[in-house]
Enzyme design. Structure first.
Site, PDB file in Angstrom:
ATOM      1  N   PRO A   2       2.057  49.281  15.032  1.00  0.00           N
ATOM      2  CA  PRO A   2       2.453  48.320  14.009  1.00  0.00           C
ATOM      3  C   PRO A   2       1.613  48.495  12.739  1.00  0.00           C
ATOM      4  O   PRO A   2       0.390  48.379  12.771  1.00  0.00           O
ATOM      5  CB  PRO A   2       2.166  46.961  14.662  1.00  0.00           C
ATOM      6  CG  PRO A   2       1.870  47.265  16.095  1.00  0.00           C
ATOM      7  CD  PRO A   2       1.381  48.654  16.157  1.00  0.00           C
ATOM      8  N   GLU A   3       2.292  48.826  11.652  1.00  0.00           N
ATOM      9  CA  GLU A   3       1.642  48.916  10.343  1.00  0.00           C
ATOM     10  C   GLU A   3       2.193  47.767   9.506  1.00  0.00           C
ATOM     11  O   GLU A   3       2.802  46.850  10.050  1.00  0.00           O
ATOM     12  CB  GLU A   3       1.925  50.282   9.704  1.00  0.00           C
ATOM     13  CG  GLU A   3       1.522  51.445  10.614  1.00  0.00           C
ATOM     14  CD  GLU A   3       1.844  52.819  10.039  1.00  0.00           C
ATOM     15  OE1 GLU A   3       1.986  52.934   8.806  1.00  0.00           O
ATOM     16  OE2 GLU A   3       1.971  53.768  10.818  1.00  0.00           O
ATOM     17  N   ARG A 112      -2.904  49.129  26.076  1.00  0.00           N
ATOM     18  CA  ARG A 112      -4.164  49.871  25.932  1.00  0.00           C
ATOM     19  C   ARG A 112      -5.377  48.992  25.674  1.00  0.00           C
ATOM     20  O   ARG A 112      -6.489  49.495  25.515  1.00  0.00           O
ATOM     21  CB  ARG A 112      -4.038  50.919  24.824  1.00  0.00           C
ATOM     22  CG  ARG A 112      -3.076  51.987  25.238  1.00  0.00           C
ATOM     23  CD  ARG A 112      -3.181  53.229  24.422  1.00  0.00           C
ATOM     24  NE  ARG A 112      -2.076  54.097  24.781  1.00  0.00           N
ATOM     25  CZ  ARG A 112      -1.676  55.142  24.092  1.00  0.00           C
ATOM     26  NH1 ARG A 112      -2.295  55.454  22.990  1.00  0.00           N
ATOM     27  NH2 ARG A 112      -0.664  55.865  24.496  1.00  0.00           N
ATOM     28  N   ARG A 151     -12.850  61.364  -6.056  1.00  0.00           N
ATOM     29  CA  ARG A 151     -12.950  61.411  -4.600  1.00  0.00           C
ATOM     30  C   ARG A 151     -12.478  62.756  -4.058  1.00  0.00           C
ATOM     31  O   ARG A 151     -11.396  63.212  -4.400  1.00  0.00           O
ATOM     32  CB  ARG A 151     -12.108  60.293  -3.969  1.00  0.00           C
ATOM     33  CG  ARG A 151     -12.277  58.945  -4.642  1.00  0.00           C
ATOM     34  CD  ARG A 151     -13.623  58.338  -4.315  1.00  0.00           C
ATOM     35  NE  ARG A 151     -13.896  58.387  -2.910  1.00  0.00           N
ATOM     36  CZ  ARG A 151     -13.337  57.591  -2.019  1.00  0.00           C
ATOM     37  NH1 ARG A 151     -12.506  56.675  -2.411  1.00  0.00           N
ATOM     38  NH2 ARG A 151     -13.643  57.708  -0.755  1.00  0.00           N
TER      39      ARG A 151
END
Length: 270
Positions: A2-3, A112, A151
């Site tokens: 789930p994002e 899990r 970055r």
DNA sequence: CCGCCGCCCTGCTTGC
DNA sequence: TGCAAGCAGGGCGGCG
């Protein structure tokens, strides 16, 4: 996994179904999944509370309680939040259950056991570590350009960093990079401004499209009513190694970047 | 502050 | 065919 779009879908379902309900009892089958501040007993603190709101922050579900305390739920990879009618038998891996006074319950299941339900105090800065919400007005192309400047990190790793942008996971990082035609391994600072703008727009677009289709069900994800999403049917690259790129027809490849499976097109992602 | 690594877990895939 | 080993993966703590 789930994002943002999956959590958004779950949250919308929960907001309709559990707001206003009062928690009568809490059952905890796996204590490590229920976390409370030092000196606070989770079950005792939550019992008797009324749900005042259900919101999302990044990939987190935020259940507001009438006292001002909150329950912060992290689903990680295999967590599920499902509302069950009175009398329904336990669903597989149901480790925490919030029973409401009407007999229904909110089940938190996770095969899990990586998921967590954390109780936080009213004034606790529980989301200080999270970055900008990508679907908010704060996520501007200019802010994104600033985020990337200097970055050296591969752009995909940066997209996954919750401290910068909150809610993007592996699926949408892969899909957005494909949409913007950018190689996942490109150092962030090497991207041109037009490329960063493309990526910004692709990211917002893919998240919105997925929410409109109620998220992606590739593994365990289901919404608050136990239903699958629809976005897995329109994924362009994620999990599609070997099949043809929708743009150029060449085979999608899977590589590993930042310890994550990464799907992309070698031909049209530069 | 930044980035990397190992760990947590178990269902599923791989390989013999 | 059957079984064991190894992989996958989000976030966090530890470390340099």
């Amino acid at each position: 996994m789930p994002e943002l779009p999956e959590v958004e879908t779950i949250v919308r379902g929960l907001a309709r179904s559990i707001c206003g309900k009062t928690i009568a009892k809490v059952a905890i089958g796996l204590p490590k999944m229920a976390v409370a501040p030092a000196g606070v007993n989770f079950q005792r603190a939550v019992r008797g509370e009324r749900i005042s709101s259900v919101r999302r922050r990044g990939k987190l579900t935020v259940i507001g309680l009438e006292s001002g305390r909150r329950l912060i739920v992290s689903l990680r990879m295999t967590g599920r939040l499902v509302v069950l009618r009175p009398g329904r038998a336990a669903i597989p891996y149901e480790h925490i259950s919030l029973f409401f006074t009407d007999g229904s319950r909110l089940a938190f299941a996770d095969s899990r056991q990586f998921g967590r339900m954390r109780l936080v105090e009213r004034d606790e800065a529980w989301d200080a570590h999270l970055g900008v919400e990508p679907l908010s007005g704060d996520f501007t192309p200019e802010r994104f350009i600033g985020m990337l400047s200097g970055r050296t990190t591969p752009i995909k790793a940066l997209l996954l960093d919750q401290r910068r942008i909150a809610g993007v996971g592996n699926i949408y990082a892969c899909e957005a990079l494909w949409g913007a035609r950018i190689r996942p391994g490109t150092p962030a600072k090497a991207l041109t401004k037009p490329a960063i703008r493309r990526l910004h727009d692709a990211l917002v677009e893919v998240l919105q499209r997925s929410i409109a289709m109620r998220g992606t069900s590739v593994d365990d994800y289901v919404d608050a009513r136990g239903r699958q999403g629809g976005f897995q049917n329109v994924l362009s690259v994620y999990g599609r190694a070997g099949s043809g790129c929708e743009r150029c027809g060449r085979a999608i490849v899977r590589t590993v970047l930042a310890q994550r499976g990464t799907w992309w097109c070698r031909t049209c992602q530069r």
